[in-house]
Design an enzyme around this catalytic site. Structure first.
Site, PDB file in Angstrom:
ATOM      1  N   GLU A  66     -33.843  -2.043   5.430  1.00 55.67           N
ATOM      2  CA  GLU A  66     -33.579  -3.454   5.139  1.00 55.67           C
ATOM      3  C   GLU A  66     -34.672  -4.315   5.763  1.00 55.67           C
ATOM      4  OE1 GLU A  66     -32.703  -5.559   8.327  1.00 55.67           O
ATOM      5  OE2 GLU A  66     -30.570  -5.530   7.808  1.00 55.67           O
ATOM      6  N   CYS A  70     -27.399  -0.751   6.042  1.00 54.49           N
ATOM      7  CA  CYS A  70     -27.702   0.409   6.892  1.00 54.49           C
ATOM      8  C   CYS A  70     -27.609   1.742   6.152  1.00 54.49           C
ATOM      9  CB  CYS A  70     -26.760   0.451   8.091  1.00 54.49           C
ATOM     10  SG  CYS A  70     -26.918  -0.966   9.174  1.00 54.49           S
ATOM     11  N   HIS A  81     -22.459   6.785  11.112  1.00 55.78           N
ATOM     12  CA  HIS A  81     -23.305   5.609  11.333  1.00 55.78           C
ATOM     13  C   HIS A  81     -22.932   4.958  12.668  1.00 55.78           C
ATOM     14  CE1 HIS A  81     -25.592   2.047  10.913  1.00 55.78           C
ATOM     15  NE2 HIS A  81     -24.534   1.263  10.822  1.00 55.78           N
TER      16      HIS A  81
END
Lengths: 132, 350
Positions: free
Chosen positions: B81, B113, B235
């Protein structure tokens, strides 16, 4: 600041460390040359430089040229690579006061400069302390 | 024919900032942030590092482990990103630096993400489809948190790269699964410097819903349970979320700790779960099974099941280990230096 065309021409050297080895006398030129500085030979084979070496000498820049002012103080040094070729480049990720001749360093891909906020970003190599 | 990871690599910048240093500037209570987010410090990119430079270094590590001619790589997908250019691909610079041009397909991926695992998924699928012998998926970010925002304590920098192929596989992909919905938990509009988020809403209906549903869906699809896995990686937006997700799914702390890098690395966004996976592969043994679930706001999760092969031991030592990079002589900086490095200080126009 270097323009798009010159930056693009130097990509093989700046990104991939491509040098030229004289077919006649074996001398390595980096960046490549049209005529060998040793024997005036004109035939070369492409070789890739070693990516680790030893700091032979360095200086610390306190008054930087345009575009590098934010980076002061920074080190620029001559590094003897493990294949014997000497390369001049910035040495970064180190405290300039603790840098010493003989330190082991390796090549890393970094931003070299940018043409202001809207221009191209130039990438290439710098030296950093070798891991562990 | 089996398809999987043939080479992997990560890159961690050397500079760090501690939670105390950020909290001091904003009058925040460092111990409560450290306890609440389970974060101690985070990596910081220097002004000469960005998504492209870290992607190149991680990819070089992956090529060394794969032991292949980079010219055979058929595709490079860089997920991030924080691509340095709004218009101009990151992937072509990476391809050129590796020596993989010109017969190659490049695309830059974006999904908060999740962009890294997205690139991995597409690269893996192309190899599986027989379109090319090798494909490279990279997750990398130099993410920004607004000054004083909770994100400033976690948004960090790092990269991980995976080369997929059919020969000399180090981790076979046994199954994949994806779970996504439209969930406005975190976003950045065009021309905005910092992202915005919906506070506590980023937890239950966003991160936990997608991560847990993806993990459960993948285990149901593959008829596995947590007992079938030696390792799991999720994550890591902070230290707390992945640990809670593991607990709710029934994974012991011992199975997630190796890939749990966020307490000292921070949230590397697209690099997060891919970097955690690289830390696991550094120590994994043949036969180990790994569950990986990414998360990207907006929102969705990609899930993978990896089975480590006998070949892993031959490649682990060919490039720097992820945790070794994380622990190797970090350079600690103060908030002023951090603000300068991250472009947070308004200067005179050149």
């Amino acid at each position: 600041m270097i323009g798009s065309a010159r930056y693009w021409r130097e990509i093989p050297q700046r990104y991939r460390y491509e040098a030229a080895k004289c077919a006649k006398c074996g001398r390595v030129a980096f960046p490549p040359r049209l005529v060998c500085a040793g024997c005036r030979g004109r035939e070369f084979t492409p070789v890739k430089l070693a990516q680790t070496g030893v700091v032979e000498t360095f200086t610390v820049i306190h008054v930087a040229p345009t575009g590098f002012g934010d980076e002061t103080p920074y080190a620029v040094g001559i590094v003897k690579l493990d294949d014997g070729v000497r390369v001049t480049a910035q040495i970064t990720d180190c405290e300039t006061g603790k840098l010493a001749i003989g330190d082991r360093v390796k090549l890393e891909f970094r931003r070299l400069q940018q043409d202001g906020e809207s221009g191209i970003i130039c990438y290439g190599y710098k030296f950093v302390p070798a891991i562990g | 024919m089996e398809v999987g990871i043939v080479g992997y690599g990560a890159y961690v910048p050397r500079h760090r900032i501690k939670v105390e240093e950020i909290a001091k500037v904003w009058g925040a209570d460092a111990p409560s942030y450290k306890k609440g987010l389970m974060l101690r410090e985070k990596s910081v990119p220097t002004p000469d590092q960005d998504t492209i430079t870290m992607s190149v270094e991680a990819a070089r590590h992956a090529v060394r482990r794969a032991g292949i001619d980079p010219a055979l790589i058929g595709a490079i997908y860089v997920g991030s990103e924080s691509h340095p250019y709004a218009v101009k691909p990151s992937g072509t610079v990476v391809a050129e630096a590796l020596g993989a041009t010109p017969e190659i397909h490049c695309a830059d991926m974006e999904f908060a993400c999740k962009a890294g695992s997205e690139g991995m998924f597409v690269a893996l699928s192309l190899v599986k489809a027989g379109q090319m012998p090798y494909a490279l998926g990279i997750g990398a970010d130099t993410s920004q948190g607004a000054p004083g925002d909770a994100l400033e304590y976690s948004a960090s920098a790092g990269a991980a790269a995976y080369i997929f192929g059919r020969e000399k596989i180090v981790a076979v992909c046994e199954d994949t699964y994806a779970y996504m919905t439209d969930t406005p938990d975190f976003w950045r509009r065009e021309y905005q410097f910092y992202p915005r988020h919906a506070g506590r809403y980023t937890g239950e209906p966003a991160y936990f819903k997608h991560v847990l549903s993806c993990a459960r869906g993948l285990m149901a699809k593959s008829k596995t349970t947590p007992a079938d896995f030696r390792w799991a990686v999720f994550h890591q937006p902070n230290g707390k979320f992945p640990m809670r997700a593991a607990q709710e799914l029934g994974f012991s702390k011992e199975k997630v700790e190796q890939g749990w890098l966020s307490p000292t690395l921070g949230n590397t966004y697209s690099g997060s779960s891919p970097m955690g996976l690289s830390a696991i592969l550094d120590v994994a043994k043949p036969g180990d099974r790994i569950l990986m679930v990414s998360y990207g706001s907006g929102a969705g999760s990609d899930g993978f099941i990896w089975r480590v092969t006998d070949h892993i031991t031959a490649v682990q030592g060919l490039a720097p280990h992820t945790r070794a990079q994380l622990e190797d002589r970090p350079i600690y900086i103060d908030y002023g230096t951090y603000a300068k490095y991250r472009g947070k200080i308004r200067k005179l126009a050149e």
